[in-house]
Design a protein around this motif. Structure first.
Motif, PDB file in Angstrom:
ATOM      1  N   ASP A 269     -13.686   3.310  -4.530  1.00 33.88           N
ATOM      2  CA  ASP A 269     -13.440   2.059  -5.256  1.00 33.88           C
ATOM      3  C   ASP A 269     -12.185   2.181  -6.118  1.00 33.88           C
ATOM      4  OD1 ASP A 269     -15.673   0.997  -4.123  1.00 33.88           O
ATOM      5  OD2 ASP A 269     -16.931   1.140  -5.916  1.00 33.88           O
ATOM      6  N   PHE A 270     -12.007   3.342  -6.741  1.00 33.40           N
ATOM      7  CA  PHE A 270     -10.815   3.546  -7.560  1.00 33.40           C
ATOM      8  C   PHE A 270      -9.557   3.529  -6.691  1.00 33.40           C
ATOM      9  CE2 PHE A 270      -7.568   6.151  -9.563  1.00 33.40           C
ATOM     10  CZ  PHE A 270      -7.495   5.580 -10.819  1.00 33.40           C
ATOM     11  N   SER A 271      -9.628   4.156  -5.526  1.00 29.85           N
ATOM     12  CA  SER A 271      -8.476   4.158  -4.614  1.00 29.85           C
ATOM     13  C   SER A 271      -8.109   2.746  -4.184  1.00 29.85           C
ATOM     14  CB  SER A 271      -8.778   5.020  -3.383  1.00 29.85           C
ATOM     15  OG  SER A 271      -8.911   6.379  -3.743  1.00 29.85           O
ATOM     16  N   ASP A 272      -9.117   1.894  -4.014  1.00 32.50           N
ATOM     17  CA  ASP A 272      -8.856   0.500  -3.661  1.00 32.50           C
ATOM     18  C   ASP A 272      -8.104  -0.218  -4.782  1.00 32.50           C
ATOM     19  OD1 ASP A 272     -10.101   0.839  -1.237  1.00 32.50           O
ATOM     20  OD2 ASP A 272     -12.027   0.020  -1.889  1.00 32.50           O
ATOM     21  N   ILE A 273      -8.403   0.147  -6.023  1.00 30.34           N
ATOM     22  CA  ILE A 273      -7.731  -0.488  -7.161  1.00 30.34           C
ATOM     23  C   ILE A 273      -6.253  -0.119  -7.191  1.00 30.34           C
ATOM     24  CG2 ILE A 273      -7.601  -0.594  -9.687  1.00 30.34           C
ATOM     25  CD1 ILE A 273     -10.642  -0.166  -9.738  1.00 30.34           C
ATOM     26  N   ILE A 274      -5.941   1.172  -6.983  1.00 34.39           N
ATOM     27  CA  ILE A 274      -4.534   1.601  -7.058  1.00 34.39           C
ATOM     28  C   ILE A 274      -3.825   1.458  -5.714  1.00 34.39           C
ATOM     29  CG2 ILE A 274      -4.980   3.182  -8.961  1.00 34.39           C
ATOM     30  CD1 ILE A 274      -4.789   5.507  -6.958  1.00 34.39           C
ATOM     31  N   PRO A 290       0.627   5.610  -0.951  1.00 28.14           N
ATOM     32  CA  PRO A 290       0.057   4.275  -0.691  1.00 28.14           C
ATOM     33  C   PRO A 290      -0.777   4.282   0.588  1.00 28.14           C
ATOM     34  CG  PRO A 290       2.422   4.165  -1.156  1.00 28.14           C
ATOM     35  CD  PRO A 290       2.090   5.597  -0.927  1.00 28.14           C
ATOM     36  N   SER A 291      -1.847   3.513   0.583  1.00 29.62           N
ATOM     37  CA  SER A 291      -2.731   3.440   1.750  1.00 29.62           C
ATOM     38  C   SER A 291      -1.979   2.920   2.968  1.00 29.62           C
ATOM     39  CB  SER A 291      -3.923   2.530   1.459  1.00 29.62           C
ATOM     40  OG  SER A 291      -4.687   3.026   0.390  1.00 29.62           O
ATOM     41  N   GLY A 292      -2.176   3.596   4.117  1.00 25.40           N
ATOM     42  CA  GLY A 292      -1.599   3.140   5.369  1.00 25.40           C
ATOM     43  C   GLY A 292      -0.124   3.376   5.520  1.00 25.40           C
ATOM     44  N   LEU A 297       5.319   9.058  -3.106  1.00 29.52           N
ATOM     45  CA  LEU A 297       6.125   8.572  -4.218  1.00 29.52           C
ATOM     46  C   LEU A 297       5.862   9.407  -5.465  1.00 29.52           C
ATOM     47  CD1 LEU A 297       5.523   4.725  -3.787  1.00 29.52           C
ATOM     48  CD2 LEU A 297       7.428   6.079  -2.896  1.00 29.52           C
ATOM     49  N   THR A 298       6.932   9.748  -6.172  1.00 33.02           N
ATOM     50  CA  THR A 298       6.754  10.389  -7.471  1.00 33.02           C
ATOM     51  C   THR A 298       6.278   9.337  -8.469  1.00 33.02           C
ATOM     52  OG1 THR A 298       9.039   9.942  -8.108  1.00 33.02           O
ATOM     53  CG2 THR A 298       8.595  12.035  -6.962  1.00 33.02           C
ATOM     54  N   MET A 299       5.896   9.774  -9.657  1.00 35.01           N
ATOM     55  CA  MET A 299       5.390   8.831 -10.639  1.00 35.01           C
ATOM     56  C   MET A 299       6.456   7.823 -11.077  1.00 35.01           C
ATOM     57  SD  MET A 299       2.180   9.102 -11.111  1.00 35.01           S
ATOM     58  CE  MET A 299       2.120   9.424  -9.347  1.00 35.01           C
ATOM     59  N   ASP A 300       7.712   8.271 -11.209  1.00 32.73           N
ATOM     60  CA  ASP A 300       8.735   7.311 -11.622  1.00 32.73           C
ATOM     61  C   ASP A 300       9.120   6.362 -10.492  1.00 32.73           C
ATOM     62  OD1 ASP A 300       9.837   9.451 -10.302  1.00 32.73           O
ATOM     63  OD2 ASP A 300      11.720   9.413 -11.404  1.00 32.73           O
ATOM     64  N   GLU A 301       8.728   6.690  -9.250  1.00 31.79           N
ATOM     65  CA  GLU A 301       8.950   5.784  -8.124  1.00 31.79           C
ATOM     66  C   GLU A 301       7.773   4.836  -7.911  1.00 31.79           C
ATOM     67  OE1 GLU A 301      11.624   8.547  -5.101  1.00 31.79           O
ATOM     68  OE2 GLU A 301       9.456   8.824  -5.170  1.00 31.79           O
ATOM     69  N   SER A 302       6.640   5.126  -8.537  1.00 36.64           N
ATOM     70  CA  SER A 302       5.414   4.352  -8.330  1.00 36.64           C
ATOM     71  C   SER A 302       5.347   3.171  -9.293  1.00 36.64           C
ATOM     72  CB  SER A 302       4.189   5.252  -8.521  1.00 36.64           C
ATOM     73  OG  SER A 302       4.217   6.347  -7.634  1.00 36.64           O
ATOM     74  N   SER A 303       4.429   2.272  -9.012  1.00 35.12           N
ATOM     75  CA  SER A 303       4.285   1.074  -9.846  1.00 35.12           C
ATOM     76  C   SER A 303       3.718   1.438 -11.214  1.00 35.12           C
ATOM     77  CB  SER A 303       3.363   0.068  -9.164  1.00 35.12           C
ATOM     78  OG  SER A 303       2.021   0.546  -9.185  1.00 35.12           O
ATOM     79  N   SER A 304       3.896   0.549 -12.175  1.00 34.85           N
ATOM     80  CA  SER A 304       3.368   0.782 -13.522  1.00 34.85           C
ATOM     81  C   SER A 304       1.844   0.853 -13.510  1.00 34.85           C
ATOM     82  CB  SER A 304       3.846  -0.314 -14.475  1.00 34.85           C
ATOM     83  OG  SER A 304       3.469  -1.596 -13.990  1.00 34.85           O
ATOM     84  N   ALA A 305       1.199   0.128 -12.587  1.00 32.80           N
ATOM     85  CA  ALA A 305      -0.260   0.182 -12.496  1.00 32.80           C
ATOM     86  C   ALA A 305      -0.722   1.571 -12.055  1.00 32.80           C
ATOM     87  CB  ALA A 305      -0.766  -0.875 -11.519  1.00 32.80           C
ATOM     88  N   VAL A 306      -0.014   2.150 -11.097  1.00 31.95           N
ATOM     89  CA  VAL A 306      -0.347   3.495 -10.617  1.00 31.95           C
ATOM     90  C   VAL A 306      -0.211   4.502 -11.746  1.00 31.95           C
ATOM     91  CG1 VAL A 306       0.442   5.367  -9.101  1.00 31.95           C
ATOM     92  CG2 VAL A 306       0.196   3.050  -8.204  1.00 31.95           C
ATOM     93  N   ARG A 307       0.848   4.369 -12.542  1.00 36.30           N
ATOM     94  CA  ARG A 307       1.038   5.284 -13.670  1.00 36.30           C
ATOM     95  C   ARG A 307      -0.007   5.048 -14.759  1.00 36.30           C
ATOM     96  NH1 ARG A 307       6.535   3.624 -12.855  1.00 36.30           N
ATOM     97  NH2 ARG A 307       6.467   2.411 -14.787  1.00 36.30           N
ATOM     98  N   LEU A 309      -3.044   4.172 -14.512  1.00 38.35           N
ATOM     99  CA  LEU A 309      -4.388   4.638 -14.164  1.00 38.35           C
ATOM    100  C   LEU A 309      -4.424   6.110 -13.756  1.00 38.35           C
ATOM    101  CD1 LEU A 309      -5.638   1.521 -12.155  1.00 38.35           C
ATOM    102  CD2 LEU A 309      -6.238   2.176 -14.488  1.00 38.35           C
ATOM    103  N   LEU A 310      -3.296   6.800 -13.896  1.00 30.74           N
ATOM    104  CA  LEU A 310      -3.206   8.190 -13.447  1.00 30.74           C
ATOM    105  C   LEU A 310      -4.253   9.083 -14.098  1.00 30.74           C
ATOM    106  CD1 LEU A 310      -1.697  10.518 -11.962  1.00 30.74           C
ATOM    107  CD2 LEU A 310      -0.255  10.717 -14.009  1.00 30.74           C
ATOM    108  N   ASP A 311      -4.300   9.104 -15.425  1.00 27.26           N
ATOM    109  CA  ASP A 311      -5.219  10.027 -16.084  1.00 27.26           C
ATOM    110  C   ASP A 311      -6.677   9.628 -15.867  1.00 27.26           C
ATOM    111  OD1 ASP A 311      -4.801   7.794 -17.595  1.00 27.26           O
ATOM    112  OD2 ASP A 311      -4.513   8.827 -19.500  1.00 27.26           O
ATOM    113  N   ILE A 312      -6.955   8.319 -15.751  1.00 27.36           N
ATOM    114  CA  ILE A 312      -8.322   7.889 -15.463  1.00 27.36           C
ATOM    115  C   ILE A 312      -8.734   8.374 -14.077  1.00 27.36           C
ATOM    116  CG2 ILE A 312      -9.850   5.894 -15.165  1.00 27.36           C
ATOM    117  CD1 ILE A 312      -8.080   4.402 -17.166  1.00 27.36           C
ATOM    118  N   GLY A 313      -7.821   8.275 -13.109  1.00 30.08           N
ATOM    119  CA  GLY A 313      -8.107   8.737 -11.760  1.00 30.08           C
ATOM    120  C   GLY A 313      -8.398  10.223 -11.707  1.00 30.08           C
ATOM    121  N   PHE A 314      -7.603  11.019 -12.422  1.00 31.08           N
ATOM    122  CA  PHE A 314      -7.836  12.467 -12.424  1.00 31.08           C
ATOM    123  C   PHE A 314      -9.079  12.830 -13.222  1.00 31.08           C
ATOM    124  CE2 PHE A 314      -3.854  12.865 -10.365  1.00 31.08           C
ATOM    125  CZ  PHE A 314      -3.830  14.137  -9.809  1.00 31.08           C
TER     126      PHE A 314
END
Length: 409
Positions: A269-274, A290-292, A297-307, A309-314
């Motif tokens: 479910d978390f993966s679906d969110i990011i 990214p799925s599919g 992507l590095t963190m500075d290349e990723s979206s602000s949403a991905v960044r 939620l990073l610590d919550i995901g880990f």
């Protein structure tokens, strides 16, 4: 159990208690984050703040006779005073928690009051105290049959290299865990600064390394711990802990959380969110996939949403345990409204699994989604049809008595 705060930053007065999910909402600059940080600081340091007095004669008896029995009833009777004194001690440390001038907290009050029945000591307790060489020195235990703590010396007195003050502290910490441990969950915080720490975590490592190099090249009388403390004292404790967690992601990725082992669908479910997954390579490099897609992507290349939620995901994949308190300052940061609704559903799943959640928020989407999950919990035919049509899961539905909502004005 109620938390009472007075004269703290923007807060003139606040009173709240923890539910399975606790929500503080309100306008900007009304003190939501101040209340969050105050609670996080206490939950992080309540053992250090509280004092349990162990008579010197008991330690002498332990070292001479090899065993000593302590009646826990004496400490339980005084639990209110022990907690109150601990809160007063913690209040005097708020300038360190907030990395601010002491004068700002001269009129601050932080107190936790207990309701009848709040104290429920552990039925059983077992703890082994080991030396640096991993040799067991003491055992501390309590059986379910009585309220007596048994401390046993496991080696000869002459081989004990631990000071009496340390022995008293170890026994005191065990008593604190038995009496208060169920009241104070282990906190994990995702502060509002998490997006920036995700981008600059390597630079933060470099800054620390440069400081260590300077220590090595400096005068021999320099205290390295003092310098390291000064380097971080400009940051409030929750921000510092958040940054430290992000810096340690590569190491944390080698661990597996209770959720990953027992409830992998939560991670899906978390993966679906990011819209993808985080991964750490063998070279300890962090990427977002990214799925599919066949790109990393590095963190500075990723979206602000991905960044964001990073610590919550880990935390969910590598750290989370039952009974934890997940604290998130504005979980809606950088999230599309649809994902704000999804994060609400994720939080509902977590509290149903036994992980408490504490959030501050400005998001109507998040609050309305939680209201919807409460409504769908009712056993009515038309709600069951909505549940099926909109593809909600039973694990996401939540009872209203699990959620406490407060408004900061």
């Amino acid at each position: 159990m109620k938390i009472y705060i007075e004269n703290l930053g923007a807060l003139r007065q606040a009173e709240f208690s923890l539910g399975e999910m606790t929500i503080i909402c309100g306008c900007n600059n009304t003190g939501k984050t101040y209340a969050t940080y105050a609670l996080y600081g206490f939950l992080s340091y309540w053992r250090e703040a509280m004092t349990i007095n162990i008579n010197d004669k008991e330690i002498e008896k332990l070292l001479v006779e090899g065993t000593v029995h302590l009646d826990l009833s004496d400490y339980i009777i005084n639990a209110d005073k022990i907690l109150s004194d601990g809160c007063n001690s913690y209040t005097r440390q708020l300038s360190i928690i907030y990395a601010a001038n002491k004068d700002r907290f001269k009129d601050t009050k932080f107190q936790i009051t207990l309701a009848p029945g709040d104290i429920q000591p552990m039925e059983k307790f077992n703890r082994a105290i080991r030396s640096a060489a991993k040799t067991e020195i003491f055992s501390i235990s309590k059986s379910a049959e009585n309220m007596v703590l048994l401390i046993t010396l496991l080696i000869e007195k002459s081989k004990v290299k631990v000071s009496k003050s340390v022995i008293k502290e170890l026994i005191g910490n065990s008593i604190k865990d038995i009496i208060f441990g169920h009241l104070f969950p282990e906190p994990f915080i995702a502060s509002a600064e998490r997006t920036g720490s995700a981008i600059f975590r390597k630079e933060l490592n470099f800054a620390r390394n440069r400081l260590i190099e300077e220590i090595g090249q400096g005068d021999k009388n320099i205290d390295p711990r003092e310098l390291l403390f000064k380097a971080y004292q400009d940051y409030a404790l929750p921000v510092k802990d958040n940054v430290d967690f992000t810096r340690q992601i590569e190491t944390l990725s080698k661990k597996t959380s209770w959720i990953a082992e027992n409830h992998p669908t939560v991670l899906k479910d978390f993966s679906d969110i990011i819209g993808g997954e985080y991964t750490v390579t063998r070279n300890d490099e962090l990427y977002y996939i990214p799925s599919g897609k066949r790109i990393k992507l590095t963190m500075d290349e990723s979206s602000s949403a991905v960044r964001s939620l990073l610590d919550i995901g880990f935390y969910l994949r590598h750290v989370a345990s039952p009974g934890d308190l997940l604290m998130v300052d504005e979980p809606e940061l950088n999230l599309h409204p649809e994902n704000q609704r999804r994060i609400a559903r994720l939080f509902a799943r977590l509290i149903n699994l036994g992980i408490k959640v504490f959030i501050t928020t400005h998001s109507d989407y998040l609050l309305k989604e939680l209201s919807f999950l409460i409504m769908l919990k009712q056993d009515k035919p038309h709600l069951k049809r909505i549940l099926k049509r909109e593809k909600y899961q039973q694990e996401e539905l939540v009872s209203s008595d699990k959620i406490k909502v407060y408004i900061a004005e």
